[in-house]
Enzyme design. Structure first.
Site, PDB file in Angstrom:
ATOM      1  N   HIS A 143       5.437   6.317   1.151  1.00  0.00           N
ATOM      2  CA  HIS A 143       6.213   5.311   0.433  1.00  0.00           C
ATOM      3  C   HIS A 143       5.340   4.115   0.070  1.00  0.00           C
ATOM      4  CE1 HIS A 143       6.383   3.981   4.674  1.00  0.00           C
ATOM      5  NE2 HIS A 143       6.536   2.753   4.201  1.00  0.00           N
ATOM      6  N   GLU A 186      11.448   2.920   9.829  1.00  0.00           N
ATOM      7  CA  GLU A 186      11.933   1.651   9.286  1.00  0.00           C
ATOM      8  C   GLU A 186      12.975   1.891   8.210  1.00  0.00           C
ATOM      9  OE1 GLU A 186       8.228  -0.072   8.043  1.00  0.00           O
ATOM     10  OE2 GLU A 186       8.320   0.826   6.062  1.00  0.00           O
ATOM     11  N   ARG A 210      -2.722   3.791   5.724  1.00  0.00           N
ATOM     12  CA  ARG A 210      -2.737   3.446   4.293  1.00  0.00           C
ATOM     13  C   ARG A 210      -3.745   4.310   3.536  1.00  0.00           C
ATOM     14  NH1 ARG A 210      -2.959  -1.333   7.231  1.00  0.00           N
ATOM     15  NH2 ARG A 210      -1.155  -2.716   7.002  1.00  0.00           N
ATOM     16  N   GLN A 238       1.584   4.317   1.881  1.00  0.00           N
ATOM     17  CA  GLN A 238       1.464   4.379   3.324  1.00  0.00           C
ATOM     18  C   GLN A 238       2.480   5.323   3.933  1.00  0.00           C
ATOM     19  OE1 GLN A 238       3.818   0.740   5.168  1.00  0.00           O
ATOM     20  NE2 GLN A 238       2.535  -0.026   3.486  1.00  0.00           N
ATOM     21  N   HIS A 288       4.026   6.128   8.301  1.00  0.00           N
ATOM     22  CA  HIS A 288       3.975   5.719   9.705  1.00  0.00           C
ATOM     23  C   HIS A 288       3.987   6.957  10.590  1.00  0.00           C
ATOM     24  CE1 HIS A 288       4.775   1.813   8.049  1.00  0.00           C
ATOM     25  NE2 HIS A 288       5.917   2.224   7.541  1.00  0.00           N
ATOM     26  N   LYS A 315      -6.763  -3.498   2.092  1.00  0.00           N
ATOM     27  CA  LYS A 315      -6.939  -3.258   3.523  1.00  0.00           C
ATOM     28  C   LYS A 315      -7.595  -1.909   3.771  1.00  0.00           C
ATOM     29  CE  LYS A 315      -2.978  -6.095   4.950  1.00  0.00           C
ATOM     30  NZ  LYS A 315      -1.691  -6.117   5.704  1.00  0.00           N
ATOM     31  N   LYS A 369       6.910   3.912  14.083  1.00  0.00           N
ATOM     32  CA  LYS A 369       7.461   2.825  13.270  1.00  0.00           C
ATOM     33  C   LYS A 369       8.415   3.348  12.200  1.00  0.00           C
ATOM     34  CE  LYS A 369       6.184  -1.161  10.441  1.00  0.00           C
ATOM     35  NZ  LYS A 369       5.228  -1.647   9.421  1.00  0.00           N
ATOM     36  N   SER A 374       0.802  -1.215   0.000  1.00  0.00           N
ATOM     37  CA  SER A 374       0.000   0.000   0.000  1.00  0.00           C
ATOM     38  C   SER A 374       0.834   1.264   0.000  1.00  0.00           C
ATOM     39  CB  SER A 374      -0.916   0.000   1.230  1.00  0.00           C
ATOM     40  OG  SER A 374      -0.145  -0.115   2.412  1.00  0.00           O
TER      41      SER A 374
END
Length: 422
Positions: free
Chosen positions: A277, A139, A296, A112, A114, A302, A137, A110
């Site tokens: 991203h 990453e 998302r 998305q 964070h 989802k 989150k 997706s």
């Protein structure tokens, strides 16, 4: 805990996630590593293998691999917080702060981002049924193979070019918003505000208007010579691919907003809070704060939350090159490169030992760490009763302040080590 007291190293059995976007069967790096490490892991050639989770996240904690116990790493750390190291234990209140993964991406994840820590806590407090995690989150993805993704907003000039030359894109952006951003120059204070208005308009565009314009665009791009400069200029291959995976999805227009990046093996992207991203294809090592917190808004079956995503994003344009995160060669070890992002929760070491080196010591650090063997064979702590077998896919928990002596076979050895640097 006996054999698992402070100062110990032990093997983990880690959970595989079979999300629909994963690579199929033995084409998946997740499947290859899991079947290499465990003889009882049977790969189904018609099923997806998307993620390997290595850590103590409550959703899928790794299990300590021993016939004597079925204890999870999460339970073990709760009972033995000292294995985290003094500083890590104090800062993260007895929890392992990172989660290490292998990802095998067959089709787009997706669009998305964070949330930061305070936003994550707010979302969790207000909508715990949707946002079930109060942690941030950040990453990092490290390419194992060529790894394709979208990351961060494109340079302003590129977005302006698409608005000028792709009428279907301009139609869903809206004429007023398009005119506003066409007047902007790089570095103007109001670029971010103008870009936010454009992006919001696309994400919230009337469904019929979006579908009509996307259909026109797909037909026009499909009719182009795929070897032509125009097909490449307008991201034709990516646009057609995303539309084939998610027909009619608003995320198809996002290719004209976000940088399209292909990492070479060993290159990395760091995705801080609010960075838009989407991963598109390839295999990577991913390390993150111990969280599963995602907002998302497209290219996914989802739940999407367009208003939250649009409000939180970083709307600063940037070049693709600026999104590649560098590794640093360790001065005290010629075999280790380190990816150390600007967060406390995690860092990753890439350990590459050439053929001919038979003995090596994984050096003690003041943090617990997780080691994934990616390539090569050997043994660890062979002089101790709890000797360990090194092989591709094997995963080990190393307690803080613990050296691990390894003996290697006559092949190159590659491993990734997640840790915390405070």
């Amino acid at each position: 805990m006996g054999e698992y007291d402070r100062g110990s190293t032990f093997e983990l059995r880690c959970e595989v996630q079979q999300y629909a976007w994963g690579k199929i069967g033995s084409a998946s790096e997740v499947a290859r590593l899991s079947s290499s490490a465990h003889a009882d892991f049977a790969v189904a050639e018609d099923e997806p293998y998307a993620e390997l989770w290595m850590g103590a996240h409550p959703k899928a904690p790794s299990q300590i691999l021993t016939p004597k116990t079925s204890l999870s790493l999460l339970e073990y750390i709760k009972k033995n917080p000292g294995v985290l190291g003094k500083k890590v234990n104090n800062v993260f209140k007895g929890e392992l702060p990172f989660l290490l993964k292998v990802l095998s991406v067959n089709k787009s994840l997706s669009i998305q981002a964070h949330p930061n820590k305070s936003h994550a806590e707010k979302l969790f407090a207000e909508r715990p049924d949707i946002y079930k995690d109060p942690n941030h989150k950040p990453e990092m993805a490290i390419a194992l193979t060529p790894f394709e993704g979208m990351c961060g907003f494109r340079p302003l000039e590129e977005i302006q070019m698409f608005l000028k030359e792709v009428p279907e894109f301009r139609a869903v952006v809206g004429e007023s918003e398009a005119e506003n951003i066409m007047k902007c120059k790089p570095g103007d204070d109001y670029v971010a505000k103008a870009l936010k208005s454009c992006f919001e308009n696309v994400m919230k565009c009337n469904a019929e208007v979006r579908k009509e314009n996307l259909s026109k665009l797909i037909s026009r791009i499909s009719a182009m010579d795929q070897e032509s400069e125009s097909f490449s200029k307008y991201s034709g291959e990516l646009l057609l691919r995303l539309n084939s995976q998610f027909p009619g999805d608003v995320g198809c227009f996002v290719v004209y907003f976000l940088n399209h990046i292909i990492l070479k093996p060993g290159e990395a992207m760091f995705l801080g809070a609010n960075e838009p991203h989407a991963y598109l294809d390839g295999n990577c090592i991913e390390c993150m704060a111990c969280s599963d917190n995602v907002v998302r808004a497209g290219l996914t079956p989802k739940l999407i939350d367009v208003p939250t995503l649009c409000e939180m994003l970083n709307y600063q344009p940037a070049t693709p090159k600026s999104k590649i995160f560098p590794s640093i060669q360790k001065k005290d070890d010629p075999y280790v490169k380190e990816y150390n992002p600007p967060v406390d929760d995690f860092a990753v070491q890439y350990i590459s030992i050439p053929k001919g080196v038979s003995e090596y010591t994984i050096k003690a650090i003041d943090s617990a760490s997780i080691l994934l063997v990616f390539e090569g064979e050997g043994s660890a702590n062979k002089s101790k009763p709890s000797g360990l077998d090194l092989r591709p896919g094997a995963v080990f928990f190393i307690s803080a302040d613990t050296d691990v002596a390894i003996s290697l076979s006559e092949t190159p050895f590659i491993a990734f080590r997640a840790l915390c640097i405070l």
